[in-house]
Each structure stands twice: as structure tokens, then as C-alpha cells.
Design an enzyme around this catalytic site. Structure first.
Site, short mmCIF file in Angstrom:
data_model
loop_
_atom_site.label_atom_id
_atom_site.label_comp_id
_atom_site.label_asym_id
_atom_site.label_seq_id
_atom_site.Cartn_x
_atom_site.Cartn_y
_atom_site.Cartn_z
N ASP A 111 46.59 21.68 33.82
CA ASP A 111 45.72 22.20 32.80
C ASP A 111 44.49 21.15 32.72
O ASP A 111 44.55 20.12 32.03
CB ASP A 111 46.48 22.10 31.44
N HIS A 149 45.11 30.29 25.41
CA HIS A 149 44.80 29.34 26.39
C HIS A 149 44.65 29.80 27.76
O HIS A 149 45.23 30.78 27.91
CB HIS A 149 45.87 28.13 26.41
N CYS A 208 38.59 26.35 27.29
CA CYS A 208 39.52 26.36 28.34
C CYS A 208 39.07 27.10 29.66
O CYS A 208 39.36 26.97 30.85
CB CYS A 208 40.90 26.50 27.56
#
Lengths: 660, 347
Positions: free
Chosen positions: A476, A460, A416
Site C-alpha cells: 500500500d 481505498h 490513494c
């Protein structure tokens, strides 16, 4: 009768010494991993050497050597920690000194000192860990140390280990209700009395205040709990479960950090819409000021000491989260954050190192030329992640000097933070204000207790871009590559081979998963009711019983303690009461007494068997012969050591012959 | 206790049991202690025993380790409050509970024991007298580390008593003078199980030891026996048999002076002694107060007679004892020896 033990009084027997060493090993062992390597080694070596010395009868160290060792240990602790006080260094010092005390230990007095020291070492352990298992450790250690204390007070020879352990275990068990009573009723006062050492509390854990490629991926291996959440009513869908943490504005070509926010300290305007989610969050200590909150927390009813900072992150105004912390919040997933972007912030949010990642910057500039709006550029970038062969993985290849270029155009394999970082770089290069937000995404429901667990593995990173009229908008990019990450959690988004066992979906069923849920539920209750039992919970809990303030607590405590102790006292008195003699001759004689009592001739309390027999004989001449025989036999069997089976049978026969 | 009985499980630390602790306390404390002892005396009747230890007669105070433990708990409590550490609170409160229970346990370790005396063997003055005491545990639970010691003395011994069992312990006191030596008040105490509390009770058993006179040093041989009719025998000295010594009087033959004995005495206080001889007689030997030189003090006479009783008994002879108001007819054996020595002890 017991065997004779003529020990020299002051010396310890080898058995007691070995018991002491075993208890010391138990008390010192949990401290060893926290000690510097040399100190842990020293403690272990001393324990082993002292045990061998006790077994083989080796001489103890000469005095000067012990003095040298003590000075050396002090110097060593100072060298390792830069001081000899404070939580870690202080406990390390006590631990090493307790071990050194073993080198001179030889007398009963030393044993008492060691016992007291052991109790103290036991309590220092809880400064570092108070998990549920430590309760069992506390009980076991308290029992064994107390058994040692019993040993120290039995001078006339060593009692068997079973005897002292059972005795001490009994004392601990009987002390438990007293402990519970005092625990609940002893008035708690808030906060530290004299201040905590700088290193008090848990170690730093979780997210850090900067982000470089690979850092968040490291957290995924940890099943440690970041926080637990209990929602009042509605639970947000997975795609809205973004728990906001630190926001990073400055990019140095490789890693992100907060940068300086000169002049930008006020909380930005935020427009919250729709119905909010209300929840209670129990945060594990992180040694950071961050209080995680669901995007985007309302500004009303913030927990005590908390503020919203310039990035709209919930933080402590002062200090760090050193202890587990519980707070209630309300969050609104539908929001407009900072619709008016101040110019200095826009400058910071579009800054990029000129020389780094030239290919990414060129691509973004090309998009800028082609695109009609900022939103189109955002969509273009996400389409790139979706359509090109990007791969979501925990173990991306190494990246070179320009990590964003390397990731976007060569490896295309990342976690991520790679996606968030490169997306933010692309946006900035295209002139769109962008920043990286870290935090947690998702969470796992505990069905036993109906709450949600967010672990470090849920760490995250995502991005926010600023669009006119929309304000900061959460994008995202990981969701574009691996939608399952956001929808079903990290365990569904990664290849099985990469997953730690606890995240493997194949292993998330059946009894083990169920046990794990139960265990976590138990831990949550433990955290809430035992570890969280402070002034607030105490007054809330005791109010149910009509106890409102500390004077009433003391009164209730004193009263109940007195009742409990009086009960124990009575029990002990009863235990110590001599038993009536209950051997075979006495039982036979009592039979005779009952029979004669029915005939109107009970034996008086002051009467011995001979006098009684004489009185019966004179009152009932018909019984004279039989009662005299019975009494003679009874006296012989009961008092004159003539206790063979034949005599007893004869006595019974003689008593049977007395028929009033 | 017969010599063949097994030794009780007991143990002697610190000081010799008979040496009293010197009292270095300030006068105020000493006065208070005296008053305390007077008060104790009113609560501790002299009883023949067995004496059950009633719970109202058991006193209990913390030991210095008990105070240390309290200090430890206080420190731990402050730490727990400072760190708001629940487990530290829990341990502190658990230890507090254990401490409170230890108080009850220590008390219960002593309560309802029964203290009784056994027959006291006589001793010679200057020798230690042993008072054997029985501690009877009638309950179904064993008692550990029970100490017996004279009032104001450190606990010299510990004894364990199994459930429904008894133990024998000897209290030792140095005898100083002949006659009856009554057992004084003693304490039954315990600090078991944790040593944090000292529980004790006072017991005064109505028992006494008979202390024989200290025998004179061996040397002077037994005089020839007199007649059973009370005829004086010592005034008929003859050359045949040495019967003893008496002080030198003018007119005594020079050859009858005990020159060797004179040489053994210190020069300043040397008193010449005259050896006396008597004819051997058949039958019983009479040990007579009046055969001894008239200048001797009663105690010296008793010491010499004691020596002679022991010598005669050791030689297995029949002997009688004649004191101014008491006569023990000739006899022999253990009982006779005791009768004679008792007469001397109680003269």
C-alpha cells in the site's frame, strides 16, 4: 343538536378537497426527486394549481385538455425512461397519473379512488427507501390518508380536522399490534414471485468497475455505509483491515479497469496460514456482484451463491447485490496467493502502454538495472514515496496527458488512487507483475453495538505485486506517504480543511458522536430485525416459540388475531353501552333509595317513583307525607324540566326529611 | 316534533326518499331475498319501542369499497412478497389491521343505539307521511353517519348523534289510501368510519299514521246545515243558497243545471250536474253524508265531506259531521277538525 348541513351529495366540500391536496402533497413529495425534472415540475404545478382553484373557485380543466395531458404524460414517461413499466418508470407513471387525477377530482367517489391510490403510492415509496425514518413517515401518512377516508364517509358535513385525525390516529395505533402480529407470523416465502424489473432495488453506489484519478476521492465525501461487520472474538489490527474489492489489471495510461481475462477464470491457489478471523458482514446494496471480504477470505463455507474469482475476489456467481445482504466469512491475514503465476497472467500484469508516462518507465528501468531483486525495487519505490515530498490530499492538482509522470515528478500531491496507480506503473515498467486492488480500508467501531462500520469514505486503492515464492503481495504505497491513513483512518491522514465534517477528528467526541453511534446502532438493529426479516430469520425466530413450519404460523396467527380482535370488539361494545343516568336529581334519589332499602323497603326494578312512594306510604304511614313530597319534587326536577337550582335544593331538603 | 324544533342534521342524496328501488335482480336472487326477508321478519318483532339495537341483531357485510380495499391489499401483498420489501409488508399488514378494526368500529357505531318513535302527524291521502324516529345514544361516545331508511331503499340521510344525546330523523312514505298507515320495517345502518363495511339492523316499530281521505277539489260550497235532531236537510232545496251538486234527474229545471261544470268535463263522459240550493240557517253547519247525491260512491262522498270539513274549519264556522253510523256533534277548532277527519278516515 348538530347544525343542519344540506350538501349536494356528490360534490366535495372545499375543506375536504384541501385536506386531500395536503395528503397528496405528503404522499407525492418523496417521489419528486426521483422523477424526471419535467414530471416533478408537472406534479408540483398541478398540486399548486388545484389548491389555488379550490381556494379561488377557478373552473376545472376541460375534458379534452385532461386527455391531452394524460397522453402527454404517457409520452413523456416513455421518452424519459424508454418504457412505461418497471420500477422507476412505473412509479413515475403512477405518480404523474395521481397528480393528473387531481385535475378532474370533484366528487366523493373520486375521493375514495384517491384514498386508495394514496395508499398505493405510499407503498411504492418503500421500493426506494426503507430507512428507519420511513417508519415514522408510514405512520403519519397512513394516519392522514385514513383521516381522509373517514372524511369521505361522513356525508353530512365536514368533521373538524382534529376529530378525524384523532379518530384515524387511534385506528392506526390500535392496528399496530395487529400489524406486528401479522408481520411476525405471516409466512414469508423466499425470492421474487414473478421476477423483479431490471431497475428494482437500490441505485448503484460505492466503488466502480474502473479507476481513474479522482474517482475514489469523490467517495470520501460520502458517509453512506458500505457495510457493517461484527467479529466473533478477535478483531484484526488496523493495518490488516483491508476489505478486498475489484482488482484491475489493465492500464490505458490514465485509468485502470478489469480488462479481459480470457482463459483465466479459475480461482488461484491460495495458501492460508495462521488463525483466521471469523466475522459476519452486512453489505448495503451496490448493484454490483462484489461481496467485500477481509484479505484474504477462506474458500470454505462461502455464502450461498458466492464464488471466488480469478483475482481471489469474493463475488456473486450470478446477479447483483440489490438488497442488503448478510454473510459469514473467515479470513486469514497471513497468506500466500498464487505462488505459481500463469504466463498469460504475467503478460497481462506487466503490460503498459508504451508511449504513456515515459519518465516513470525510464526511472523504473533504471531501478531494474541497479537492483538485485524484485523486492529491492519495491523497497526503492516505497522509499521514494517516503523520502520525497509527496503529499496525501483529497484535492490534487489537475494532471496532464501523462498523469503518472505528472504526479511522480511534478505535482507530487495525490490521493490513494494516484499512489496505487503510479506504483503499479513503476513496478510493471520494472518488469514486476503488479495490479491495482480497490476496496475499503479501516472501519469505525460502534461501541453501542460492538460492531464495525465501514463507510464509503473508507474507500481505498492499493496494489499487489507478484514476487517469486511470495505470490501476490499487498503493497500500500499510500501507507508509505501517510501511515496515519492506514493506522487511524482517513480522518487522521488529511488536513482538517479538506475533511468533511463527519470525518473531522476534532468533532469525533462528545454527545454528537455518541448520538451518531446510537443512531447507527438503531439502524443496524432495524436492518437486521425489520428489513432483514425474511424466511430464514422468521423460521429462526419462530423456532424459539416452538413454531416450526408455515401451517403452525398460520394457526398461531389466526388464533392470536382472533383473540386480539375479540378484545377490541369487547372494548367497543363496552364503549357503546349506555351510561346510567348520573345527574344531581338521580344521585339524590339514590340516596333516598339506599336509606329506605336499609329500612326494608327497596325500590323494585319495575317501580317508578310515584308507585314506590305510594307503596312506602302504605307500608309506613309515618313517612307518607315526606315521601310523597320527595317523590313529587323528584318527578318535577327529573322529568318535568323544572331543573333550576332552587328546585334541586328543595328536592334535597325533601329527601333529607324522609327519616325511616 | 313541533314546527319550531331545530331541524335534525340530515341529508338526502341520490333518490327521493319515498321512491322504492326497482328490483332488477334475477328471479333466483329475488326468491332468496324473499326468504331472507321472511327470516328477518322472524327476528324482528314489531315493537312499540324504544328498541335497543342489540349486538346480535346487527348484521355486517363489506361494501364494494371494502372489496376494493381487499383487492388493493392483496396487490400490495403480492408486491411486498415479490420485492421481499419489509416496509411494504408492514404497510400492507397495518392496512389489514385497520380494515379489521374498521369492521369492529362500524359495528360498534351502531350497537346499543336505541330507536324510538315519536307521535306521527296525520296526513291526507296522496301526501307524504312523515314518521319521526328518535335515535338515542346513551353511551359516552358520539356516533357518526347513522342512516335510517325503509327496507329495500337506499340510505337517504345521515345523522350524527353526540355522546348521551339523541337525534330525530323522519322516515317519509307516500300515503295512498285513507285509514291507518302502519310504519313498515326500516333499517338503521352505518358505514362509518371507513366505508369498507355496511352494518345494519332491522327495526319495526309499532306505529302508524292516520291518513285522512284526499279532499275533493275545492268548488262545491257547503250545504246549509241541518238540524241537530238528525232531520234530513238535503231534501229541501230552495233557491236561496247553493249547497252542492247532484246528478241530473229527469224533471229537474234546465236553469238549475251546472252548465259551467258540464263544459269543464271531458265530452265523452260528461254527466250533467244539478245545482242545489238551501235556505241559510242560523247556528251550526251540518256536513251530512246524505245531502250528497245518491249516485255517489262512498269514497267520493268522503272526499267531498273532507273538503267541506276543511272549508268550514278555514272559515271558522261551527260544524258537525253526520255519517251513516257516526255523528260528530258541532264544534270547532283543531281537535274537532281532527275528530271529524279521523271519522272520515276510518269510515
Amino acid at each position: 343538536m348538530a347544525r343542519s348541513d344540506n350538501l349536494p351529495p356528490a360534490r366535495l366540500t372545499r375543506t375536504v378537497l384541501l385536506r386531500l391536496l395536503a395528503v397528496q402533497a405528503l404522499v407525492l413529495a418523496p417521489h419528486l426527486p426521483r422523477l424526471p425534472l419535467w414530471a416533478a415540475g408537472l406534479v408540483a404545478v398541478i398540486l399548486l394549481w388545484r389548491t389555488a382553484a379550490a381556494l379561488r373557485g377557478w373552473p376545472l380543466l376541460p375534458g379534452w385538455m385532461r386527455v391531452l395531458l394524460t397522453i402527454g404524460a404517457f409520452a413523456g414517461i416513455y421518452a424519459s425512461f424508454g418504457r412505461v413499466s418497471g420500477q422507476t418508470a412505473g412509479v413515475a407513471l403512477i405518480t404523474v397519473m395521481a397528480a393528473l387525477k387531481l385535475t378532474e377530482l370533484n366528487s366523493r367517489r373520486d375521493l375514495m379512488v384517491m384514498v386508495f391510490l394514496s395508499y398505493f403510492l405510499l407503498v411504492t415509496h418503500f421500493l426506494f427507501s426503507q430507512e428507519l425514518w420511513t417508519a415514522a413517515y408510514l405512520m403519519l401518512s397512513a394516519t392522514l390518508i385514513t383521516a381522509l377516508l373517514i372524511d369521505a364517509n361522513h356525508a353530512g358535513g365536514v368533521l373538524p380536522a382534529r376529530v378525524v385525525t384523532v379518530m384515524a390516529g387511534g385506528m392506526v395505533l390500535r392496528a399496530l399490534p395487529l400489524m406486528a402480529l401479522i408481520f411476525v407470523l405471516f409466512p414469508r416465502i423466499p425470492g421474487p414471485i414473478w421476477g423483479l424489473p431490471a431497475d428494482a432495488g437500490a441505485a448503484r453506489s460505492g466503488l466502480s468497475d474502473s479507476m481513474a484519478p479522482g474517482e475514489i476521492a469523490e467517495l470520501v465525501g460520502s458517509d453512506a455505509i458500505a457495510f457493517r461487520v461484527r467479529f466473533d472474538g478477535a478483531v484484526p489490527p488496523p493495518g490488516e483491515r483491508y476489505w478486498r474489492g475489484p482488482t484491475f489489471l489493465r492500464f490505458d495510461g490514465r485509468s485502470w479497469d478489469g480488462g479481459s481475462r480470457a482463459g483465466l477464470v479459475d480461482a488461484p491457489a491460495a495458501e492460508l496460514r495462521g488463525i483466521g478471523y471469523r466475522y459476519e458482514l452486512t453489505l448495503e446494496p451496490t448493484r454490483t456482484p462484489w461481496l467485500f471480504a477481509l484479505d484474504l477470505p477462506a474458500r470454505l463455507g462461502l455464502p450461498e451463491g458466492a464464488v471466488i474469482n480469478a483475482d481471489h475476489q469474493l463475488v456473486l456467481a450470478r446477479g447483483e447485490v440489490r438488497e442488503r445482504r448478510r454473510y459469514r466469512l473467515q479470513s486469514h491475514p497471513d497468506y500466500r496467493l498464487q505462488p505459481a503465476l500463469p504466463a498469460p497472467l504475467r503478460a497481462l500484469a506487466t503490460a503498459l502502454p508504451k508511449a504513456a508516462n515515459p519518465r516513470a518507465q525510464a526511472l523504473a528501468r533504471q531501478w531494474r538495472v541497479e537492483a538485485t531483486s524484485d523486492a529491492a525495487i519495491v523497497e526503492r519505490a516505497l522509499r521514494m514515496f517516503r523520502e520525497q515530498p509527496f503529499h496525501y490530499t483529497l484535492s490534487p492538482p489537475m494532471l496532464g496527458r501523462d498523469p503518472v509522470d505528472g504526479f511522480l515528478f511534478e505535482t507530487r500531491r495525490g490521493f490513494c488512487e494516484h499512489y496505487a496507480s503510479s506504483f503499479a506503473v513503476l513496478m510493471r515498467a520494472a518488469g514486476i507483475p503488479a495490479r491495482v486492488v480497490t476496496g475499503y480500508q479501516g472501519g469505525e467501531r460502534n461501541t453501542i453495538g460492538d460492531y464495525w462500520i465501514v463507510r464509503q469514505s473508507d474507500a481505498h486503492a492499493w496494489t499487489e505485486v507478484w514476487l517469486a515464492d511470495r505470490g501476490w503481495l499487498r503493497i500500500d504505497p499510500t501507507a508509505a506517504v501517510a501511515p496515519a491513513r492506514v493506522e487511524r483512518g482517513i480522518g487522521s491522514a488529511l488536513d482538517d480543511a479538506e475533511l468533511p465534517d463527519f470525518l473531522n477528528p476534532a468533532l469525533r467526541n462528545g454527545y454528537r458522536f455518541d448520538l451518531r453511534a446510537r443512531w447507527d446502532w438503531l439502524n443496524a438493529r432495524w436492518n437486521h430485525w425489520v428489513l432483514g426479516y425474511g424466511p430464514e430469520l422468521q423460521s429462526e425466530f419462530l423456532r424459539r416459540f416452538g413454531i416450526d413450519e408455515w401451517r403452525e404460523m398460520i394457526l398461531a396467527l389466526t388464533g392470536l388475531l382472533t383473540v386480539l380482535l375479540a378484545g377490541f370488539g369487547l372494548l367497543l361494545i363496552r364503549r357503546s353501552t349506555p351510561r346510567p343516568v348520573d345527574d344531581a336529581p338521580s344521585r339524590a334519589w339514590r340516596r333516598l333509595q339506599r336509606r329506605l332499602a336499609r329500612a326494608g323497603l327497596p325500590q323494585a326494578v319495575h317501580e317508578g317513583p310515584a308507585d314506590y312512594a305510594a307503596r312506602v306510604a302504605s307500608a309506613r304511614p309515618d313517612l307518607a307525607a315526606t315521601i310523597a313530597d320527595a317523590a313529587r319534587r323528584y318527578i318535577a326536577v327529573r322529568y318535568l324540566d323544572a331543573d333550576s337550582d332552587g328546585d334541586l335544593k328543595a328536592l334535597r331538603a325533601a329527601i333529607a326529611r324522609v327519616r325511616p | 316534533m313541533s314546527p319550531s324544533a331545530p331541524m335534525p342534521r340530515w341529508w338526502r342524496p341520490r333518490s327521493s326518499p319515498a321512491s322504492p328501488c326497482p328490483d332488477h335482480r334475477p328471479p333466483v336472487i329475488r326468491a332468496l331475498r324473499r326468504r331472507l326477508h321472511d327470516w328477518i321478519a322472524t327476528r324482528t318483532p314489531r315493537v312499540p319501542g324504544p328498541w335497543p339495537i342489540h349486538r346480535r341483531r346487527v348484521y355486517i357485510v363489506p361494501t364494494r369499497y371494502g372489496y376494493g380495499y381487499g383487492l388493493l391489499l392483496f396487490t400490495m401483498l403480492l408486491g411486498a412478497m415479490n420485492y421481499s420489501n419489509s416496509m411494504a409488508f408492514a404497510l400492507t399488514f397495518l392496512l389489514a389491521g385497520i380494515g379489521l378494526l374498521a369492521m369492529h368500529d362500524t359495528h360498534g357505531n351502531l350497537v346499543n343505539l336505541s330507536i324510538a318513535a315519536k307521535a306521527v302527524a296525520p296526513a291526507f291521502a296522496g301526501d307524504p307521511v312523515r314518521f319521526p324516529i328518535r335515535i338515542v345514544n346513551g353511551s359516552a361516545h358520539p356516533r357518526y353517519a347513522i342512516s335510517l331508511h325503509w327496507q329495500d331503499e337506499a340510505a337517504p340521510m345521515q345523522v350524527d348523534i353526540a355522546a348521551v344525546d339523541e337525534a330525530a330523523v323522519e322516515l317519509v312514505r307516500l300515503s295512498e289510501r285513507r285509514g291507518w298507515l302502519p310504519a313498515s320495517r326500516f333499517a338503521v345502518s352505518t358505514e362509518f368510519p371507513l366505508g369498507l363495511f355496511h352494518a345494519w339492523t332491522w327495526v319495526e316499530l309499532d306505529i302508524a299514521a292516520l291518513v285522512y281521505p284526499q279532499p275533493a277539489p275545492p268548488g262545491a260550497s257547503i250545504p246549509p246545515g241541518g238540524h241537530g235532531d238528525g232531520q234530513r236537510s238535503g231534501d229541501q232545496p230552495g233557491p236561496e243558497e247553493f249547497v252542492g251538486l247532484r246528478g241530473h234527474q229527469p224533471g229537474d229545471a234546465l236553469r238549475s243545471i251546472d252548465w259551467k261544470g258540464l263544459a269543464r268535463q271531458p265530452p265523452q263522459s260528461a254527466q250533467p250536474q244539478v245545482k242545489q240550493f238551501a235556505e241559510p240557517r242560523a247556528g251550526a253547519l251540518w256536513l251530512d253524508w246524505r245531502t250528497l247525491p245518491p249516485g255517489w260512491s262512498p269514497e267520493r262522498r268522503l272526499a267531498q265531506l273532507t273538503r267541506w270539513v276543511l272549508d268550514a274549519d278555514a272559515e271558522g264556522r261551527r260544524y258537525g259531521l253526520r255519517l251513516p253510523r257516526t255523528i260528530r256533534e258541532p264544534g270547532c277548532g283543531e281537535a274537532h277538525r281532527h275528530a271529524c277527519l279521523a271519522a272520515l278516515a276510518l269510515f
